[in-house]
Design a protein around this motif. Structure first.
Motif, mmCIF file in Angstrom:
data_model
loop_
_atom_site.group_PDB
_atom_site.id
_atom_site.type_symbol
_atom_site.label_atom_id
_atom_site.label_comp_id
_atom_site.label_asym_id
_atom_site.label_seq_id
_atom_site.Cartn_x
_atom_site.Cartn_y
_atom_site.Cartn_z
ATOM 1 N N SER A 103 0.962 -1.095 -0.041
ATOM 2 C CA SER A 103 0.110 0.056 -0.025
ATOM 3 C C SER A 103 0.749 1.351 0.112
ATOM 4 C CB SER A 103 -0.939 0.085 1.242
ATOM 5 O OG SER A 103 -1.802 -0.999 1.125
ATOM 6 N N MET A 104 1.019 1.900 -1.069
ATOM 7 C CA MET A 104 1.986 3.083 -1.379
ATOM 8 C C MET A 104 1.907 3.921 -0.574
ATOM 9 S SD MET A 104 0.897 1.389 -4.409
ATOM 10 C CE MET A 104 0.022 2.435 -5.352
ATOM 11 N N LEU A 105 0.469 4.583 0.085
ATOM 12 C CA LEU A 105 0.430 5.531 0.946
ATOM 13 C C LEU A 105 1.010 5.160 2.178
ATOM 14 C CD1 LEU A 105 -2.926 7.191 -0.339
ATOM 15 C CD2 LEU A 105 -0.493 8.312 -0.613
ATOM 16 N N TYR A 106 0.524 3.821 2.772
ATOM 17 C CA TYR A 106 1.005 3.504 3.984
ATOM 18 C C TYR A 106 2.551 3.390 4.101
ATOM 19 C CZ TYR A 106 -3.485 2.263 5.762
ATOM 20 O OH TYR A 106 -4.808 2.420 6.194
ATOM 21 N N VAL A 107 3.206 3.083 3.176
ATOM 22 C CA VAL A 107 4.534 2.907 3.089
ATOM 23 C C VAL A 107 5.240 4.392 3.127
ATOM 24 C CG1 VAL A 107 6.823 2.180 1.949
ATOM 25 C CG2 VAL A 107 4.787 0.722 1.986
ATOM 26 N N ASP A 108 4.589 5.160 2.185
ATOM 27 C CA ASP A 108 5.453 6.694 2.247
ATOM 28 C C ASP A 108 4.900 7.282 3.504
ATOM 29 O OD1 ASP A 108 6.326 6.308 -0.172
ATOM 30 O OD2 ASP A 108 5.077 7.924 -1.211
ATOM 31 N N ALA A 109 3.946 7.064 4.189
ATOM 32 C CA ALA A 109 3.358 7.714 5.382
ATOM 33 C C ALA A 109 4.511 7.180 6.406
ATOM 34 C CB ALA A 109 1.990 7.198 6.088
ATOM 35 N N VAL A 110 5.137 6.213 6.609
ATOM 36 C CA VAL A 110 6.025 5.807 7.732
ATOM 37 C C VAL A 110 7.379 6.304 7.044
ATOM 38 C CG1 VAL A 110 7.196 4.045 8.827
ATOM 39 C CG2 VAL A 110 4.745 3.876 8.482
ATOM 40 N N CYS A 111 7.631 6.337 5.968
ATOM 41 C CA CYS A 111 8.906 6.677 5.496
ATOM 42 C C CYS A 111 9.156 8.206 5.215
ATOM 43 C CB CYS A 111 9.451 6.143 4.149
ATOM 44 S SG CYS A 111 9.469 4.202 4.270
ATOM 45 N N ASN A 112 8.273 8.681 4.846
ATOM 46 C CA ASN A 112 8.188 10.303 4.487
ATOM 47 C C ASN A 112 7.311 11.094 5.202
ATOM 48 O OD1 ASN A 112 10.138 9.398 2.529
ATOM 49 N ND2 ASN A 112 8.541 9.065 1.033
ATOM 50 N N GLY A 113 6.363 10.568 5.759
ATOM 51 C CA GLY A 113 5.513 11.467 6.378
ATOM 52 C C GLY A 113 4.502 11.903 5.495
ATOM 53 N N ILE A 114 3.199 12.179 6.139
ATOM 54 C CA ILE A 114 2.254 12.783 5.240
ATOM 55 C C ILE A 114 1.661 14.014 5.883
ATOM 56 C CG2 ILE A 114 1.455 10.709 3.996
ATOM 57 C CD1 ILE A 114 -0.831 10.433 5.786
ATOM 58 N N ASP A 115 0.987 14.998 4.962
ATOM 59 C CA ASP A 115 0.713 16.114 5.817
ATOM 60 C C ASP A 115 -0.575 15.893 6.857
ATOM 61 O OD1 ASP A 115 1.847 17.635 3.738
ATOM 62 O OD2 ASP A 115 0.467 17.541 2.342
ATOM 63 N N ASN A 116 -0.688 16.857 7.566
ATOM 64 C CA ASN A 116 -1.678 16.635 8.904
ATOM 65 C C ASN A 116 -2.840 16.727 8.224
ATOM 66 O OD1 ASN A 116 0.490 15.821 10.585
ATOM 67 N ND2 ASN A 116 1.123 18.258 10.601
ATOM 68 N N ILE A 117 -3.384 15.974 7.763
ATOM 69 C CA ILE A 117 -4.889 16.161 7.351
ATOM 70 C C ILE A 117 -5.906 15.575 8.618
ATOM 71 C CG2 ILE A 117 -6.592 15.043 5.548
ATOM 72 C CD1 ILE A 117 -4.318 16.628 4.428
#
Length: 293
Positions: A103-117
């Motif tokens: 799940s690309m967004l899940y991996v990116d969320a952990v590795c890079n962080g995502i915006d505080n939505i």
């Protein structure tokens, strides 16, 4: 945190063999696995989502597998918060932790962080769903165009899910989605090693087709029928289940539904490969290659 602490990410397209390799590495390093799969996190659809078996989980401890009911809301932002907290706890006992999933967004969320939505409240989610059902997606498109024209100009307007998501965020935050999308990468206080598993497409697609056949043999139809009354839930908007629902509705026969599952899974794998191609930090390996750590 000790700079020697390391998160080993095992990613790649669906069906390539990520689970087996993650378990092998976790056993080799005497550590635990965090699942980064947005569907395996739910209970009730283990065949469709190819969750690690109980035997596999007995050989290496897995986290975030079958922990939510199908009607529970969960987001990549929540996963980032929960996974980072767990990683910190695991690093108190281990020098390495394995993160496994496609799940690309899940991996990116952990590795890079995502915006505080903001987390979407049930009231807002239900109100947007009501408007979609009552007035249609064009109504929501016009709302988005009015309240956030900048995001409307770049969003795929044919992707209903993204339109709905943007409206939910705008209503929840009383702001624009654009203002919340900073794209700023977060610094992590541990090393990240990304390993991508890949195969020539012909071999990958053969594996996908074979896995779908095994899912059918394991009882995919019965599993889908068991959750058919809950078909309105977003957690069931997934390949394998939605095609079975179409079969139950008489929109296609069983054979066509199975072939459609294979096709849609192959399409998803292509999307994953396209996404991963943008990440130059991934070290690519064949599923059976030995990985030096």
């Amino acid at each position: 945190m000790d700079s020697k602490k390391r998160l080993i990410v095992i990613t790649g397209p669906t069906g390539v063999g990520k689970t087996a390799r993650a378990i092998e590495i976790a056993q080799r390093l005497n550590t635990e696995i965090i699942s980064a799969d947005s569907r395996q996190i739910y209970r009730g659809i283990p065949i469709c989502t190819a969750v690690p078996t109980h035997e596999e989980r007995a050989t290496a401890k897995h986290h975030f597998v079958e922990i939510l009911n199908l009607d529970e809301y969960y987001s990549a932002a929540q996963f980032e918060e929960d996974a980072i907290a767990l990683i910190g706890n695991l690093f108190e006992q281990h020098d390495n932790v394995v993160l496994c999933g496609g799940s690309m967004l899940y991996v990116d969320a952990v590795c890079n962080g995502i915006d505080n939505i903001p987390t979407i409240s049930p009231d807002v989610r239900e109100a947007v769903a009501h408007d979609l059902d009552t007035y249609g997606v064009d109504f929501l498109k016009q709302e988005l165009k009015k309240i956030d024209p900048e995001y409307y100009a770049i969003v795929d307007v044919n992707n209903t899910k993204r339109i709905v998501h943007a409206i939910e965020i705008c209503r929840q935050s009383c702001s624009t989605y654009t203002s919340l999308r900073t794209g700023t990468r977060k610094n992590r206080d541990f090393e990240i090693l990304k390993i991508g598993l890949t195969l020539p497409r012909t071999q990958l697609f053969e594996r996908i087709n074979h896995r779908v056949d095994k899912m059918v043999d394991a009882g995919l139809e019965a599993e889908a029928r068991s959750v058919f009354p809950l078909r309105h839930l977003n957690s069931l908007n997934t390949v394998g289940i939605k095609e079975m629902f179409a079969y139950f509705d008489g929109k296609m026969d069983f054979h066509t539904a199975v072939e459609r599952i294979k096709k849609n899974t192959r399409v998803y794998a292509k999307k994953q490969l396209t996404w991963h191609a943008k990440d130059t930090s991934i070290i690519w390996k064949a599923p059976d290659d030995y990985i030096e750590l």
